[in-house]
Motif scaffolding. Sequence first.
Motif, PDB file in Angstrom:
ATOM      1  N   GLU A 126       0.032  12.295 -12.448  1.00 40.87           N
ATOM      2  CA  GLU A 126      -1.233  12.120 -13.162  1.00 40.87           C
ATOM      3  C   GLU A 126      -1.937  10.892 -12.602  1.00 40.87           C
ATOM      4  O   GLU A 126      -1.311  10.061 -11.942  1.00 40.87           O
ATOM      5  CB  GLU A 126      -0.989  11.935 -14.661  1.00 40.87           C
ATOM      6  CG  GLU A 126      -0.208  10.671 -14.981  1.00 40.87           C
ATOM      7  CD  GLU A 126       0.037  10.479 -16.476  1.00 40.87           C
ATOM      8  OE1 GLU A 126      -0.757  10.983 -17.275  1.00 40.87           O
ATOM      9  OE2 GLU A 126       1.018   9.810 -16.815  1.00 40.87           O
ATOM     10  N   ALA A 127      -3.230  10.789 -12.837  1.00 44.01           N
ATOM     11  CA  ALA A 127      -3.986   9.627 -12.381  1.00 44.01           C
ATOM     12  C   ALA A 127      -3.569   8.400 -13.194  1.00 44.01           C
ATOM     13  O   ALA A 127      -3.341   8.498 -14.400  1.00 44.01           O
ATOM     14  CB  ALA A 127      -5.482   9.883 -12.519  1.00 44.01           C
TER      15      ALA A 127
ATOM     16  N   TYR B 141      -6.541   6.306 -10.620  1.00 44.97           N
ATOM     17  CA  TYR B 141      -6.339   6.647  -9.212  1.00 44.97           C
ATOM     18  C   TYR B 141      -5.275   7.720  -9.054  1.00 44.97           C
ATOM     19  O   TYR B 141      -4.292   7.737  -9.799  1.00 44.97           O
ATOM     20  CB  TYR B 141      -5.906   5.397  -8.430  1.00 44.97           C
ATOM     21  CG  TYR B 141      -6.981   4.355  -8.318  1.00 44.97           C
ATOM     22  CD1 TYR B 141      -7.781   4.282  -7.181  1.00 44.97           C
ATOM     23  CD2 TYR B 141      -7.199   3.435  -9.333  1.00 44.97           C
ATOM     24  CE1 TYR B 141      -8.765   3.319  -7.064  1.00 44.97           C
ATOM     25  CE2 TYR B 141      -8.182   2.466  -9.228  1.00 44.97           C
ATOM     26  CZ  TYR B 141      -8.962   2.417  -8.089  1.00 44.97           C
ATOM     27  OH  TYR B 141      -9.945   1.468  -7.980  1.00 44.97           O
ATOM     28  N   SER B 142      -5.478   8.571  -8.051  1.00 47.14           N
ATOM     29  CA  SER B 142      -4.505   9.584  -7.654  1.00 47.14           C
ATOM     30  C   SER B 142      -4.367   9.534  -6.148  1.00 47.14           C
ATOM     31  O   SER B 142      -5.341   9.281  -5.429  1.00 47.14           O
ATOM     32  CB  SER B 142      -4.974  10.984  -8.051  1.00 47.14           C
ATOM     33  OG  SER B 142      -5.115  11.104  -9.436  1.00 47.14           O
ATOM     34  N   ALA B 143      -3.175   9.822  -5.668  1.00 50.98           N
ATOM     35  CA  ALA B 143      -2.940   9.849  -4.217  1.00 50.98           C
ATOM     36  C   ALA B 143      -3.491  11.145  -3.637  1.00 50.98           C
ATOM     37  O   ALA B 143      -3.373  12.204  -4.239  1.00 50.98           O
ATOM     38  CB  ALA B 143      -1.448   9.743  -3.922  1.00 50.98           C
TER      39      ALA B 143
ATOM     40  N   LEU C  24      -7.305   7.718   1.065  1.00 52.88           N
ATOM     41  CA  LEU C  24      -5.906   8.048   0.799  1.00 52.88           C
ATOM     42  C   LEU C  24      -5.641   8.145  -0.698  1.00 52.88           C
ATOM     43  O   LEU C  24      -4.543   8.506  -1.118  1.00 52.88           O
ATOM     44  CB  LEU C  24      -4.989   7.005   1.442  1.00 52.88           C
ATOM     45  CG  LEU C  24      -5.081   6.936   2.972  1.00 52.88           C
ATOM     46  CD1 LEU C  24      -4.308   5.745   3.505  1.00 52.88           C
ATOM     47  CD2 LEU C  24      -4.586   8.227   3.598  1.00 52.88           C
ATOM     48  N   ALA C  25      -6.667   7.831  -1.493  1.00 52.56           N
ATOM     49  CA  ALA C  25      -6.588   7.946  -2.950  1.00 52.56           C
ATOM     50  C   ALA C  25      -7.972   8.320  -3.478  1.00 52.56           C
ATOM     51  O   ALA C  25      -8.991   8.027  -2.841  1.00 52.56           O
ATOM     52  CB  ALA C  25      -6.126   6.632  -3.584  1.00 52.56           C
ATOM     53  N   THR C  26      -7.985   8.989  -4.620  1.00 51.92           N
ATOM     54  CA  THR C  26      -9.240   9.273  -5.312  1.00 51.92           C
ATOM     55  C   THR C  26      -9.272   8.429  -6.573  1.00 51.92           C
ATOM     56  O   THR C  26      -8.233   7.926  -7.030  1.00 51.92           O
ATOM     57  CB  THR C  26      -9.360  10.763  -5.693  1.00 51.92           C
ATOM     58  OG1 THR C  26      -8.273  11.097  -6.552  1.00 51.92           O
ATOM     59  CG2 THR C  26      -9.351  11.648  -4.464  1.00 51.92           C
TER      60      THR C  26
ATOM     61  N   ALA D 122       0.832  -1.203   0.000  1.00 55.15           N
ATOM     62  CA  ALA D 122       0.000   0.000   0.000  1.00 55.15           C
ATOM     63  C   ALA D 122       0.868   1.255   0.000  1.00 55.15           C
ATOM     64  O   ALA D 122       0.597   2.215  -0.718  1.00 55.15           O
ATOM     65  CB  ALA D 122      -0.946  -0.008   1.190  1.00 55.15           C
ATOM     66  N   ALA D 123       1.934   1.245   0.789  1.00 60.03           N
ATOM     67  CA  ALA D 123       2.844   2.391   0.829  1.00 60.03           C
ATOM     68  C   ALA D 123       3.542   2.564  -0.521  1.00 60.03           C
ATOM     69  O   ALA D 123       3.706   3.693  -1.002  1.00 60.03           O
ATOM     70  CB  ALA D 123       3.863   2.211   1.946  1.00 60.03           C
ATOM     71  N   GLU D 124       3.939   1.471  -1.142  1.00 66.12           N
ATOM     72  CA  GLU D 124       4.586   1.541  -2.453  1.00 66.12           C
ATOM     73  C   GLU D 124       3.619   2.081  -3.499  1.00 66.12           C
ATOM     74  O   GLU D 124       3.994   2.900  -4.346  1.00 66.12           O
ATOM     75  CB  GLU D 124       5.093   0.166  -2.874  1.00 66.12           C
ATOM     76  CG  GLU D 124       6.274  -0.326  -2.059  1.00 66.12           C
ATOM     77  CD  GLU D 124       6.657  -1.762  -2.399  1.00 66.12           C
ATOM     78  OE1 GLU D 124       6.508  -2.166  -3.574  1.00 66.12           O
ATOM     79  OE2 GLU D 124       7.110  -2.469  -1.498  1.00 66.12           O
ATOM     80  N   VAL D 125       2.372   1.637  -3.446  1.00 66.89           N
ATOM     81  CA  VAL D 125       1.354   2.112  -4.392  1.00 66.89           C
ATOM     82  C   VAL D 125       1.133   3.611  -4.200  1.00 66.89           C
ATOM     83  O   VAL D 125       1.087   4.369  -5.173  1.00 66.89           O
ATOM     84  CB  VAL D 125       0.040   1.314  -4.242  1.00 66.89           C
ATOM     85  CG1 VAL D 125      -1.099   1.988  -4.995  1.00 66.89           C
ATOM     86  CG2 VAL D 125       0.234  -0.113  -4.733  1.00 66.89           C
ATOM     87  N   LEU D 126       1.007   4.066  -2.947  1.00 66.16           N
ATOM     88  CA  LEU D 126       0.854   5.498  -2.697  1.00 66.16           C
ATOM     89  C   LEU D 126       2.054   6.275  -3.227  1.00 66.16           C
ATOM     90  O   LEU D 126       1.891   7.365  -3.783  1.00 66.16           O
ATOM     91  CB  LEU D 126       0.691   5.771  -1.205  1.00 66.16           C
ATOM     92  CG  LEU D 126      -0.720   5.715  -0.645  1.00 66.16           C
ATOM     93  CD1 LEU D 126      -0.706   5.987   0.852  1.00 66.16           C
ATOM     94  CD2 LEU D 126      -1.649   6.679  -1.350  1.00 66.16           C
TER      95      LEU D 126
END
Length: 130
Positions: free
Chosen positions: A32-33, A78-80, A66-68, A20-24
Amino acid sequence: MTREKDAGDQPARRLPGALAAEVLGVLGDAGEALTPAEVRDRLDPSGTLSYSTVVTTLTRLYEKRLATRTRDGRAYRYSATADPSALTAWRMGRLLESEPDRASVLTRFVGALDEDDERILRDLLGRLDD
């Protein structure tokens, strides 16, 4: 990637919360999304990371706010909304919420901090008083 090592020094499972931290981090660095496939490709160009694992992780980050995400055809982009430290803070808050005796938990937590972390915490709390 943050992974534990197994007995043969081969990469094993990621530490809890590491994906999850890596993805964020990937979302934050992107500018960009991104679709889940784009996230997966940036995390693991070799393609060994499962697409469904990335989708599940992104969905959970979205549910934690934590993401949109925005619809893009049949997929989402997705965006952080926060950096990886916000994920850790969210987890800490959830753990604290689950304890009926918060004072004891916080006392033990602060008591276990090293000198530098304790100073940082005191400085942060001092800023709140200002």
